[in-house]
Design a protein around this motif. Structure first.
Motif, PDB file in Angstrom:
ATOM      1  N   ASP A 193     -38.107 -19.798  20.157  1.00 39.04           N
ATOM      2  CA  ASP A 193     -38.105 -18.381  19.790  1.00 39.04           C
ATOM      3  C   ASP A 193     -37.153 -17.589  20.680  1.00 39.04           C
ATOM      4  N   ILE A 194     -37.080 -17.961  21.940  1.00 33.09           N
ATOM      5  CA  ILE A 194     -36.134 -17.306  22.854  1.00 33.09           C
ATOM      6  C   ILE A 194     -34.705 -17.604  22.412  1.00 33.09           C
ATOM      7  N   GLU A 195     -34.429 -18.867  22.073  1.00 30.43           N
ATOM      8  CA  GLU A 195     -33.091 -19.239  21.598  1.00 30.43           C
ATOM      9  C   GLU A 195     -32.717 -18.472  20.334  1.00 30.43           C
ATOM     10  N   ILE A 196     -33.666 -18.351  19.426  1.00 33.48           N
ATOM     11  CA  ILE A 196     -33.401 -17.619  18.185  1.00 33.48           C
ATOM     12  C   ILE A 196     -33.123 -16.153  18.489  1.00 33.48           C
ATOM     13  N   PHE A 197     -33.944 -15.543  19.326  1.00 31.29           N
ATOM     14  CA  PHE A 197     -33.727 -14.129  19.650  1.00 31.29           C
ATOM     15  C   PHE A 197     -32.365 -13.926  20.316  1.00 31.29           C
ATOM     16  N   LEU A 198     -32.042 -14.741  21.312  1.00 31.00           N
ATOM     17  CA  LEU A 198     -30.779 -14.577  22.034  1.00 31.00           C
ATOM     18  C   LEU A 198     -29.574 -14.793  21.123  1.00 31.00           C
ATOM     19  N   THR A 199     -29.661 -15.773  20.245  1.00 26.81           N
ATOM     20  CA  THR A 199     -28.557 -16.029  19.317  1.00 26.81           C
ATOM     21  C   THR A 199     -28.422 -14.889  18.317  1.00 26.81           C
ATOM     22  N   ALA A 200     -29.535 -14.400  17.800  1.00 26.40           N
ATOM     23  CA  ALA A 200     -29.499 -13.270  16.865  1.00 26.40           C
ATOM     24  C   ALA A 200     -28.940 -12.026  17.548  1.00 26.40           C
ATOM     25  N   ALA A 201     -29.257 -11.839  18.819  1.00 26.37           N
ATOM     26  CA  ALA A 201     -28.730 -10.695  19.566  1.00 26.37           C
ATOM     27  C   ALA A 201     -27.219 -10.808  19.742  1.00 26.37           C
ATOM     28  N   GLN A 202     -26.705 -12.017  19.842  1.00 30.73           N
ATOM     29  CA  GLN A 202     -25.261 -12.222  19.956  1.00 30.73           C
ATOM     30  C   GLN A 202     -24.571 -12.073  18.602  1.00 30.73           C
ATOM     31  N   GLU A 203     -25.135 -12.708  17.593  1.00 30.38           N
ATOM     32  CA  GLU A 203     -24.513 -12.732  16.269  1.00 30.38           C
ATOM     33  C   GLU A 203     -24.705 -11.426  15.499  1.00 30.38           C
ATOM     34  N   LEU A 204     -25.857 -10.789  15.708  1.00 31.47           N
ATOM     35  CA  LEU A 204     -26.230  -9.600  14.930  1.00 31.47           C
ATOM     36  C   LEU A 204     -26.165  -9.872  13.434  1.00 31.47           C
ATOM     37  N   HIS A 205     -26.575 -11.108  13.085  1.00 32.23           N
ATOM     38  CA  HIS A 205     -26.595 -11.542  11.689  1.00 32.23           C
ATOM     39  C   HIS A 205     -27.561 -12.718  11.612  1.00 32.23           C
ATOM     40  N   PHE A 206     -28.620 -12.581  10.826  1.00 26.68           N
ATOM     41  CA  PHE A 206     -29.639 -13.623  10.791  1.00 26.68           C
ATOM     42  C   PHE A 206     -29.135 -14.896  10.114  1.00 26.68           C
ATOM     43  N   GLY A 207     -28.272 -14.768   9.114  1.00 35.67           N
ATOM     44  CA  GLY A 207     -27.718 -15.949   8.444  1.00 35.67           C
ATOM     45  C   GLY A 207     -26.852 -16.781   9.372  1.00 35.67           C
ATOM     46  N   ARG A 208     -25.975 -16.126  10.126  1.00 39.70           N
ATOM     47  CA  ARG A 208     -25.128 -16.858  11.085  1.00 39.70           C
ATOM     48  C   ARG A 208     -25.967 -17.460  12.209  1.00 39.70           C
ATOM     49  N   THR A 209     -27.024 -16.744  12.593  1.00 38.97           N
ATOM     50  CA  THR A 209     -27.941 -17.287  13.608  1.00 38.97           C
ATOM     51  C   THR A 209     -28.551 -18.583  13.099  1.00 38.97           C
ATOM     52  N   ALA A 210     -29.003 -18.572  11.860  1.00 41.38           N
ATOM     53  CA  ALA A 210     -29.605 -19.768  11.263  1.00 41.38           C
ATOM     54  C   ALA A 210     -28.604 -20.918  11.230  1.00 41.38           C
ATOM     55  N   GLU A 211     -27.374 -20.621  10.833  1.00 40.81           N
ATOM     56  CA  GLU A 211     -26.342 -21.663  10.790  1.00 40.81           C
ATOM     57  C   GLU A 211     -26.082 -22.249  12.167  1.00 40.81           C
TER      58      GLU A 211
END
Length: 79
Positions: free
Chosen positions: A5-23
Motif C-alpha cells: 500500500d505504501i508502494e502504491i501510494f508513493l507511485t501514485a503520488a509520483q505519477e498522478l495517474h492511477f492507470g500509469r501507477t497500475a502499469e
C-alpha cells in the motif's frame, strides 16, 4: 499499513495517474483505487484530489508523501 500500500501510494503520488501507477506496479487499476481508498480511510482524509481530468495530491497527501518516502527509501536500502 502494508508495504504494498505504501508502494502504491508513493507511485501514485509520483505519477498522478492511477492507470500509469497500475502499469508501473503490475497491478490492476482497481487494486490501486482500493489501496488508495483504504489508506485514505486509515488517515481519515483524502490524499488525492481527483476529477475526471486530473489527479493531484492534497496538502495531507503531500505531507504523507514526504514522510513515507524517506522511510521507504531506508527500507529499500536496508533490503
Amino acid at each position: 499499513m502494508e508495504l504494498r500500500d505504501i508502494e502504491i501510494f508513493l507511485t501514485a503520488a509520483q505519477e498522478l495517474h492511477f492507470g500509469r501507477t497500475a502499469e508501473r506496479l503490475h497491478v490492476t487499476p482497481a487494486r490501486v483505487s482500493q489501496s488508495i481508498r483504504r489508506t485514505e480511510r486509515r488517515v481519515g482524509a483524502p490524499l488525492f484530489d481527483r476529477t475526471t481530468r486530473r489527479v493531484r495530491l492534497t496538502a495531507l497527501g503531500e505531507q504523507l508523501h514526504r514522510e513515507l518516502n524517506a522511510g521507504y527509501q531506508q527500507i529499500r536500502d536496508g533490503i
